[in-house]
Write a protein that holds these residues in place. Sequence first.
Motif, PDB file in Angstrom:
ATOM      1  N   ALA A  25       3.494  64.869  15.544  1.00  0.00           N
ATOM      2  CA  ALA A  25       3.250  63.233  16.250  1.00  0.00           C
ATOM      3  C   ALA A  25       2.766  61.758  16.808  1.00  0.00           C
ATOM      4  O   ALA A  25       2.866  62.043  16.614  1.00  0.00           O
ATOM      5  N   ALA A  26       1.534  62.941  17.273  1.00  0.00           N
ATOM      6  CA  ALA A  26       0.588  62.231  17.456  1.00  0.00           C
ATOM      7  C   ALA A  26      -0.539  62.048  16.867  1.00  0.00           C
ATOM      8  O   ALA A  26      -1.490  61.585  17.628  1.00  0.00           O
ATOM      9  N   LEU A  27      -0.524  62.247  15.355  1.00  0.00           N
ATOM     10  CA  LEU A  27      -1.340  62.550  14.801  1.00  0.00           C
ATOM     11  C   LEU A  27      -1.335  61.416  13.678  1.00  0.00           C
ATOM     12  O   LEU A  27      -0.146  61.125  13.489  1.00  0.00           O
ATOM     13  N   ALA A  28      -1.956  60.197  13.425  1.00  0.00           N
ATOM     14  CA  ALA A  28      -1.838  59.975  11.891  1.00  0.00           C
ATOM     15  C   ALA A  28      -2.005  60.562  11.212  1.00  0.00           C
ATOM     16  O   ALA A  28      -2.351  61.296  10.682  1.00  0.00           O
ATOM     17  N   ALA A  29      -0.392  59.823  10.523  1.00  0.00           N
ATOM     18  CA  ALA A  29       0.143  60.392   8.717  1.00  0.00           C
ATOM     19  C   ALA A  29      -1.613  60.628   7.961  1.00  0.00           C
ATOM     20  O   ALA A  29      -1.240  62.033   7.413  1.00  0.00           O
ATOM     21  N   ASP A  30      -2.777  59.831   8.012  1.00  0.00           N
ATOM     22  CA  ASP A  30      -3.778  60.171   6.954  1.00  0.00           C
ATOM     23  C   ASP A  30      -4.788  61.069   7.774  1.00  0.00           C
ATOM     24  O   ASP A  30      -6.036  60.388   7.892  1.00  0.00           O
ATOM     25  N   ALA A  31      -4.627  61.547   9.540  1.00  0.00           N
ATOM     26  CA  ALA A  31      -5.157  62.406   9.929  1.00  0.00           C
ATOM     27  C   ALA A  31      -6.396  62.837   9.100  1.00  0.00           C
ATOM     28  O   ALA A  31      -5.751  64.248   8.264  1.00  0.00           O
ATOM     29  N   VAL A  32      -8.007  63.030   9.257  1.00  0.00           N
ATOM     30  CA  VAL A  32      -8.400  64.741   9.535  1.00  0.00           C
ATOM     31  C   VAL A  32      -8.952  65.124  10.101  1.00  0.00           C
ATOM     32  O   VAL A  32      -9.697  65.168  11.275  1.00  0.00           O
ATOM     33  N   ALA A  33      -8.833  66.423   9.502  1.00  0.00           N
ATOM     34  CA  ALA A  33     -10.414  67.382  10.539  1.00  0.00           C
ATOM     35  C   ALA A  33     -11.514  68.003   9.956  1.00  0.00           C
ATOM     36  O   ALA A  33     -10.996  68.515   8.229  1.00  0.00           O
ATOM     37  N   GLU A  34     -12.459  68.043  10.475  1.00  0.00           N
ATOM     38  CA  GLU A  34     -13.288  68.659   9.772  1.00  0.00           C
ATOM     39  C   GLU A  34     -14.281  69.568  10.820  1.00  0.00           C
ATOM     40  O   GLU A  34     -13.766  69.506  11.875  1.00  0.00           O
ATOM     41  N   CYS A  35     -13.926  70.766  10.201  1.00  0.00           N
ATOM     42  CA  CYS A  35     -14.373  72.006  11.172  1.00  0.00           C
ATOM     43  C   CYS A  35     -16.382  72.608  11.082  1.00  0.00           C
ATOM     44  O   CYS A  35     -16.532  72.494   9.436  1.00  0.00           O
ATOM     45  N   ASP A  36     -16.590  72.812  11.585  1.00  0.00           N
ATOM     46  CA  ASP A  36     -18.291  73.547  11.186  1.00  0.00           C
ATOM     47  C   ASP A  36     -18.227  75.405  11.947  1.00  0.00           C
ATOM     48  O   ASP A  36     -18.386  75.048  12.980  1.00  0.00           O
ATOM     49  N   GLY A  37     -17.813  75.834  11.394  1.00  0.00           N
ATOM     50  CA  GLY A  37     -17.851  77.439  11.996  1.00  0.00           C
ATOM     51  C   GLY A  37     -19.313  77.673  10.862  1.00  0.00           C
ATOM     52  O   GLY A  37     -19.273  79.156  11.755  1.00  0.00           O
ATOM     53  N   GLY A  38     -19.894  76.784  10.761  1.00  0.00           N
ATOM     54  CA  GLY A  38     -21.443  77.423  10.584  1.00  0.00           C
ATOM     55  C   GLY A  38     -21.861  79.133   9.512  1.00  0.00           C
ATOM     56  O   GLY A  38     -22.387  79.424   9.215  1.00  0.00           O
ATOM     57  N   GLY A  39     -20.789  79.427   8.910  1.00  0.00           N
ATOM     58  CA  GLY A  39     -20.571  80.382   8.239  1.00  0.00           C
ATOM     59  C   GLY A  39     -20.535  81.434   9.037  1.00  0.00           C
ATOM     60  O   GLY A  39     -20.575  82.712   8.767  1.00  0.00           O
ATOM     61  N   VAL A  40     -20.536  81.558  10.453  1.00  0.00           N
ATOM     62  CA  VAL A  40     -20.219  83.007  11.451  1.00  0.00           C
ATOM     63  C   VAL A  40     -19.005  83.099  11.676  1.00  0.00           C
ATOM     64  O   VAL A  40     -18.622  84.179  11.817  1.00  0.00           O
ATOM     65  N   VAL A  41     -17.935  82.032  11.709  1.00  0.00           N
ATOM     66  CA  VAL A  41     -16.479  82.068  12.438  1.00  0.00           C
ATOM     67  C   VAL A  41     -15.547  81.298  10.984  1.00  0.00           C
ATOM     68  O   VAL A  41     -15.964  81.105  10.655  1.00  0.00           O
ATOM     69  N   PRO A  42     -14.196  82.035  11.245  1.00  0.00           N
ATOM     70  CA  PRO A  42     -13.400  81.487  10.253  1.00  0.00           C
ATOM     71  C   PRO A  42     -13.592  79.817  10.358  1.00  0.00           C
ATOM     72  O   PRO A  42     -12.798  78.970  11.832  1.00  0.00           O
ATOM     73  N   ALA A  43     -13.266  79.406   9.277  1.00  0.00           N
ATOM     74  CA  ALA A  43     -12.748  77.634   9.495  1.00  0.00           C
ATOM     75  C   ALA A  43     -12.616  76.924   7.906  1.00  0.00           C
ATOM     76  O   ALA A  43     -13.142  77.416   6.972  1.00  0.00           O
ATOM     77  N   ALA A  44     -11.638  75.937   8.084  1.00  0.00           N
ATOM     78  CA  ALA A  44     -11.749  75.228   6.885  1.00  0.00           C
ATOM     79  C   ALA A  44     -12.808  74.475   6.519  1.00  0.00           C
ATOM     80  O   ALA A  44     -13.953  74.635   7.175  1.00  0.00           O
ATOM     81  N   VAL A  45     -13.265  75.081   5.231  1.00  0.00           N
ATOM     82  CA  VAL A  45     -14.621  74.811   4.525  1.00  0.00           C
ATOM     83  C   VAL A  45     -15.036  72.843   4.214  1.00  0.00           C
ATOM     84  O   VAL A  45     -15.413  72.121   4.457  1.00  0.00           O
ATOM     85  N   ASP A  46     -13.859  72.979   4.174  1.00  0.00           N
ATOM     86  CA  ASP A  46     -12.926  71.710   3.605  1.00  0.00           C
ATOM     87  C   ASP A  46     -12.549  70.808   4.265  1.00  0.00           C
ATOM     88  O   ASP A  46     -11.468  71.226   5.129  1.00  0.00           O
ATOM     89  N   PRO A  47     -12.497  69.676   4.402  1.00  0.00           N
ATOM     90  CA  PRO A  47     -11.962  68.438   5.784  1.00  0.00           C
ATOM     91  C   PRO A  47     -10.042  68.816   5.057  1.00  0.00           C
ATOM     92  O   PRO A  47      -9.738  68.680   4.003  1.00  0.00           O
ATOM     93  N   VAL A  48      -9.625  68.729   6.578  1.00  0.00           N
ATOM     94  CA  VAL A  48      -8.180  69.194   6.055  1.00  0.00           C
ATOM     95  C   VAL A  48      -7.378  68.015   6.027  1.00  0.00           C
ATOM     96  O   VAL A  48      -7.470  67.061   7.452  1.00  0.00           O
ATOM     97  N   ARG A  49      -6.516  67.364   5.470  1.00  0.00           N
ATOM     98  CA  ARG A  49      -6.057  65.975   5.898  1.00  0.00           C
ATOM     99  C   ARG A  49      -4.565  65.964   5.749  1.00  0.00           C
ATOM    100  O   ARG A  49      -3.616  66.836   4.697  1.00  0.00           O
ATOM    101  N   GLY A  50      -4.038  64.909   6.096  1.00  0.00           N
ATOM    102  CA  GLY A  50      -2.675  64.907   6.000  1.00  0.00           C
ATOM    103  C   GLY A  50      -2.291  65.887   7.690  1.00  0.00           C
ATOM    104  O   GLY A  50      -2.441  66.261   8.429  1.00  0.00           O
ATOM    105  N   ALA A  51      -1.250  64.604   8.367  1.00  0.00           N
ATOM    106  CA  ALA A  51      -0.690  65.182  10.145  1.00  0.00           C
ATOM    107  C   ALA A  51      -0.152  66.236  10.303  1.00  0.00           C
ATOM    108  O   ALA A  51      -0.801  67.237  10.712  1.00  0.00           O
ATOM    109  N   GLY A  52       0.560  67.077   8.881  1.00  0.00           N
ATOM    110  CA  GLY A  52       1.219  67.785   8.835  1.00  0.00           C
ATOM    111  C   GLY A  52      -0.062  69.430   8.142  1.00  0.00           C
ATOM    112  O   GLY A  52      -0.022  70.269   9.612  1.00  0.00           O
ATOM    113  N   ASP A  53      -0.910  69.218   7.779  1.00  0.00           N
ATOM    114  CA  ASP A  53      -1.893  70.498   7.707  1.00  0.00           C
ATOM    115  C   ASP A  53      -2.794  70.061   8.770  1.00  0.00           C
ATOM    116  O   ASP A  53      -2.927  71.552   9.126  1.00  0.00           O
TER     117      ASP A  53
END
Length: 120
Positions: A25-53
């Motif tokens: 509910a706090a996210l825009a419908a087309d929200a985007v999350a970009e993660c930087d794990g540096g290849g060291v910690v688990p993180a999404a490699v590609d941007p995650v898109r959409g409020a649900g995801d």
Amino acid sequence: MNRHDDVVRGFAEACRRGDVAALRAALAADAVAECDGGGVVPAAVDPVRGAGDVARLVAVLLHTRPDTELTVESVNGRAGLALRRDGRAVAVVAVEVAGGRVAVLWVVLNPAKLSGWHRR
């Protein structure tokens, strides 16, 4: 306190509760999350898109456990989030707000980039 800060504080509270519905509910419908794990910690490699995801990703990454603390702090000059375990930063999140909702999250998980965020 400005609108950006209010939105980030509400988002932080939803993170603390691990409340996916409140996060969504706090996210825009087309929200985007970009993660930087540096290849060291688990993180999404590609941007995650959409409020649900993005809500599900954030619930996993930023949900606080008894040994963690999630705080609202200045990140790149605006309110953002810092997650620490035993005083050591494990995530720092810059937040962009648009239309009263969280539109973009930049989630830094790369330990090499978090040392300046550790509490002494």
